[in-house]
Design a protein around this motif. Structure first.
Motif, PDB file in Angstrom:
ATOM      1  N   TYR A  39       0.817  -1.208   0.000  1.00 57.95           N
ATOM      2  CA  TYR A  39       0.000   0.000   0.000  1.00 57.95           C
ATOM      3  C   TYR A  39       0.858   1.268   0.000  1.00 57.95           C
ATOM      4  N   CYS A  74      -0.283   4.722  -1.214  1.00 53.72           N
ATOM      5  CA  CYS A  74      -1.172   5.541  -0.384  1.00 53.72           C
ATOM      6  C   CYS A  74      -0.411   6.696   0.253  1.00 53.72           C
ATOM      7  N   GLN A 131      -3.455  11.383  -5.585  1.00 53.30           N
ATOM      8  CA  GLN A 131      -4.327  10.588  -4.735  1.00 53.30           C
ATOM      9  C   GLN A 131      -5.731  11.203  -4.635  1.00 53.30           C
ATOM     10  N   CYS A 186      -4.609   2.078  -3.190  1.00 52.09           N
ATOM     11  CA  CYS A 186      -4.537   3.495  -3.598  1.00 52.09           C
ATOM     12  C   CYS A 186      -3.891   3.666  -4.961  1.00 52.09           C
ATOM     13  N   ARG A 189     -12.079   8.216   3.185  1.00 52.92           N
ATOM     14  CA  ARG A 189     -10.712   8.701   3.231  1.00 52.92           C
ATOM     15  C   ARG A 189     -10.702  10.231   3.287  1.00 52.92           C
TER      16      ARG A 189
END
Length: 265
Positions: free
Chosen positions: A53, A56, A62, A220, A252
């Protein structure tokens, strides 16, 4: 209150899109989202596989975002967005372990067209509260329609949700979603029209905001194209409370724009 659109293109498989991005990686939850990038896969012994991950934390494109902080460009010519959702005669009601979700049946033909490109709808799911925000304004919930092509390109259509009039379709989804994460309810004989959850004024085309981004849950992955519609839909207070009994705060926090510009039609 109105906001607009997003485009979302990724490199994930149809399989883990269908199961709500819950692929076979280490456990995660929304409470520890600030540390998603540091979660280790103890079955691996080499970097970068030990940190599935990592994007992320280190990704620069993002999602979600704060629209109030974004530069809006309405001068660039954009392709039309055309939504063609049919009634699904065999939807699968799924509790992904992170949210309430409906997976479309294998023969389902609903899709979105952007210019000359078509993106089949494979699932839609809900977050509470909204993931995309406008300054201090968080909406009560957010709906994501997830589309994926055979070549792996993904488009996500986002619709924000406010308390108000009850939604009959949403009630059907709530009443048929299993209570345990990972469980699914299929062969119910229930039909679902995904278009019934769109804003009433949208029809087959309309205005939107668009920005490149990522999955909003681990891993992500970036390269995601998002569309966000400007008009909210509504659910009742009782329905919002019922949604919260499945999952609450499964959203998120907004991510840095890092120079990205929001396009609008």
């Amino acid at each position: 209150m109105k906001i607009n659109k997003i485009i979302f293109i990724g490199t994930v498989t149809i399989f883990y899109l269908k199961i709500g991005f819950a692929f076979s990686g280490p456990h995660w939850n929304h409470e520890e989202q600030a540390h998603w990038g540091a979660i280790e896969d103890t079955s691996q012994t080499e970097v970068p596989l030990m940190y599935p991950y990592a994007e992320c934390s280190i990704g620069k494109h993002q999602s979600p975002i704060d629209f109030a902080a974004a530069e809006i460009n309405n001068e660039k010519k954009l392709n039309e967005l055309r939504i063609w959702y049919d009634i699904d005669i065999a939807p699968i009601f799924f509790n992904s372990g992170h949210g309430v979700q409906v997976n479309t049946s294998l023969d389902y033909r609903g899709e979105i067209e952007v210019g000359e490109e078509s993106y089949p709808l494979i699932q839609f799911h809900f977050h509470e509260p909204s993931e995309h925000v406008v300054g201090d304004k968080k909406f009560d919930a957010e709906l994501h329609y997830v589309h994926v092509r055979e070549d792996g390109k993904i488009l996500v259509l986002a619709v924000v949700i406010e308390e108000g009039k009850e939604s009959t379709t949403f009630q059907t989804i709530l009443d048929n979603t299993p209570g345990n994460g990972g469980d699914q309810n299929e062969n119910t004989g229930i039909k679902i029209d995904p278009a019934s959850l769109l804003p009433s004024s949208y029809h087959h085309r309309g205005d939107f905001f668009s920005i490149t981004g990522s999955l909003t849950t681990p891993p992500c992955s970036e390269g995601v194209a998002w569309y966000v519609l400007p008009e909210p839909i509504t659910i009742s207070t009782a329905q919002l409370e019922q949604l919260k009994r499945f999952y609450t705060s499964n959203a998120r926090q907004p991510q840095d724009l890092n120079g990205r510009v929001v396009l609008t039609k």
